[in-house]
Design an enzyme around this catalytic site. Structure first.
Site, PDB file in Angstrom:
ATOM      1  N   ASP A 140      56.236  56.001  47.335  1.00  9.91           N
ATOM      2  CA  ASP A 140      56.576  54.509  47.428  1.00  9.91           C
ATOM      3  C   ASP A 140      58.111  54.270  46.651  1.00  9.91           C
ATOM      4  OD1 ASP A 140      54.347  53.634  47.537  1.00  9.91           O
ATOM      5  OD2 ASP A 140      54.265  52.709  45.960  1.00  9.91           O
ATOM      6  N   GLY A 190      53.386  57.527  39.670  1.00 10.06           N
ATOM      7  CA  GLY A 190      54.667  56.368  39.822  1.00 10.06           C
ATOM      8  C   GLY A 190      54.316  55.684  38.985  1.00 10.06           C
ATOM      9  N   GLY A 219      63.568  55.737  65.817  1.00  8.92           N
ATOM     10  CA  GLY A 219      64.112  54.464  66.274  1.00  8.92           C
ATOM     11  C   GLY A 219      63.572  52.998  66.406  1.00  8.92           C
ATOM     12  N   GLY A 279      54.374  51.398  50.308  1.00 11.25           N
ATOM     13  CA  GLY A 279      55.067  50.978  49.920  1.00 11.25           C
ATOM     14  C   GLY A 279      55.151  50.389  48.459  1.00 11.25           C
ATOM     15  N   ARG A 280      53.846  50.168  48.734  1.00  8.01           N
ATOM     16  CA  ARG A 280      53.432  48.532  47.505  1.00  8.01           C
ATOM     17  C   ARG A 280      54.413  47.499  47.038  1.00  8.01           C
ATOM     18  NH1 ARG A 280      50.128  49.355  43.384  1.00  8.01           N
ATOM     19  NH2 ARG A 280      50.330  51.479  43.456  1.00  8.01           N
TER      20      ARG A 280
HETATM   21  O1  F6P Z   1      51.631  53.317  45.565  1.00  6.36           O
HETATM   22  C1  F6P Z   1      50.643  54.559  46.348  1.00  6.36           C
HETATM   23  C2  F6P Z   1      50.764  54.005  47.164  1.00  6.36           C
HETATM   24  O2  F6P Z   1      50.099  54.596  47.986  1.00  6.36           O
HETATM   25  C3  F6P Z   1      51.269  52.079  47.472  1.00  6.36           C
HETATM   26  O3  F6P Z   1      51.996  53.035  48.546  1.00  6.36           O
HETATM   27  C4  F6P Z   1      50.161  51.708  47.800  1.00  6.36           C
HETATM   28  O4  F6P Z   1      49.963  49.987  47.691  1.00  6.36           O
HETATM   29  C5  F6P Z   1      48.653  51.838  46.803  1.00  6.36           C
HETATM   30  O5  F6P Z   1      49.163  53.255  46.182  1.00  6.36           O
HETATM   31  C6  F6P Z   1      47.281  52.204  47.639  1.00  6.36           C
HETATM   32  O6  F6P Z   1      46.279  52.187  46.591  1.00  6.36           O
HETATM   33  P1  F6P Z   1      45.189  52.928  47.353  1.00  6.36           P
HETATM   34  O7  F6P Z   1      45.057  54.014  47.654  1.00  6.36           O
HETATM   35  O8  F6P Z   1      44.534  52.421  44.792  1.00  6.36           O
HETATM   36  O9  F6P Z   1      44.036  52.099  47.424  1.00  6.36           O
END
Ligand code: F6P
Length: 328
Positions: A131, A105, A189, A174-175
């Site tokens: 994300d 990412g 829905g 989704g960060r």
């Molecule tokens: O970037 C992918 C993601 O799953 C995000 O949606 C989420 O905020 C983050 O990584 C969580 O990271 P970790 O697995 O390091 O807690």
């Protein structure tokens, strides 16, 4: 430019379903073109610690259908330092890796960009994240699978929400991007989605309540993006507000968490990963460097790292309208 004889592949940051399909595609396509392939373990950590093994066509057999990443992944702190990147560069040289393909990412592609700039190495990126927050590509590897996983979960939550006449706040990953929240709300829905991109000054919860939620329904589902702004956000925050401001409602919270990252990749993600993997090798043959391989209007595109990482990927307003109109 030095002719490429050997490439390195790594997966970095959060894993995403379809990463294995991408590894397989890159490895097979490189071997098809007569190149050597080296798998780097645990992302940039493996480059720093020289945790690198040659991949053959057989070593990527039977992985297209598997979630996670066979190369494992990490968020490397050491790679954020110039010293860490120097070690990574030296190991790349010692291993004879002429070009590096990074599947990951935002943070992972930023790392590739810095390494390329500091040490003049050839880097190509593949968008691998659930994300879907990388600019220039319509979809990222893993996004479709995660979306389907969320929808499957929300369908189940709907059964119990309806039976008990409850409001559920379901928090999704989704960060800082609301793609998973907005599209899973449409597909399941749900009555509303609370996403960071909705920049109106009107409180999104108030908006949902003022539309008269539950007037004509016996249950409601609100999908909430995990994103926090100024310390405020998440499903728990909105659920607590409703409990306080509207005590007549029976409220529950489900945080889906890491189950969104696992599971067998969807056919869409497998095809996407396979196309992007083959395109990464094509890009190298065309002497491209420092670009992310993306997909736009079903065509392969090359997106310069600085654009892919730095530019905000907007959510189509139409998607917000679709949910608004259909959740009356
Ligand atoms: O970037 C992918 C993601 O799953 C995000 O949606 C989420 O905020 C983050 O990584 C969580 O990271 P970790 O697995 O390091 O807690």
């Amino acid at each position: 430019m030095r002719t490429i004889q050997c490439i390195g592949i790594l997966t970095s940051g959060g894993d995403a379903p379809g990463m294995n399909a991408a590894i397989r595609a890159i490895a097979r396509s490189a071997i098809y073109n007569g190149w050597k392939v080296k798998g780097i373990y645990r992302g940039y950590e493996g480059l720093i610690n020289n945790d690198i093994k040659e991949l053959t066509s057989e070593s990527v057999s039977n992985i297209i259908q598997r979630g996670g990443t066979i190369l494992k992944t990490a968020r490397s702190k050491e790679f954020m330092t110039p010293e860490g990147r120097q070690k990574a560069y030296e190991n790349m040289q010692a291993q004879g890796i002429d070009a590096l393909i990074v599947i990951g990412g935002n943070g992972s592609l930023s790392g590739a960009q810095v390494l390329a700039a500091e040490h003049d190495v050839i880097c190509i990126g593949l968008p691998g994240t659930i994300d879907n927050d990388l600019y220039g590509t319509d979809s990222t590897i893993g996004y479709d699978t995660a979306l389907n996983t969320i929808v499957e979960c929300v369908d189940k939550i709907r059964d119990t929400a309806t039976s008990h006449d409850r409001i559920f706040f379901v928090e999704v990953m989704g960060r800082d991007a609301g793609f998973l929240a907005q599209n899973s709300a449409i597909a399941s829905g749900a009555e509303a989605a609370i996403i960071p991109e909705d920049q109106t000054d009107i409180d999104q919860l108030e908006q949902f309540i003022s539309r008269g939620f539950r007037k004509s329904k016996n249950s409601s589902i609100v999908i909430v993006s995990e994103s926090h702004k100024n310390g405020v956000g998440g499903a728990m925050h909105y659920a607590n507000r409703v409990r306080k401001e509207y005590p007549e409602y029976d409220v529950r919270v489900t945080i889906l968490g890491h189950l969104q990252r696992g599971g067998t990749p969807s056919a869409f993600d497998r095809v996407l990963a396979s196309r992007l993997g083959v395109a990464a090798i094509e890009a190298l043959k065309e002497e491209q460097r420092n670009v992310m391989i993306g997909i736009h209007d079903n065509k392969i595109v090359y997106v310069p790292f600085n654009k892919a990482i730095k530019m905000d990927k907007p959510i189509d307003k139409e998607l917000i309208n679709v949910l608004d109109e259909l959740s009356i």
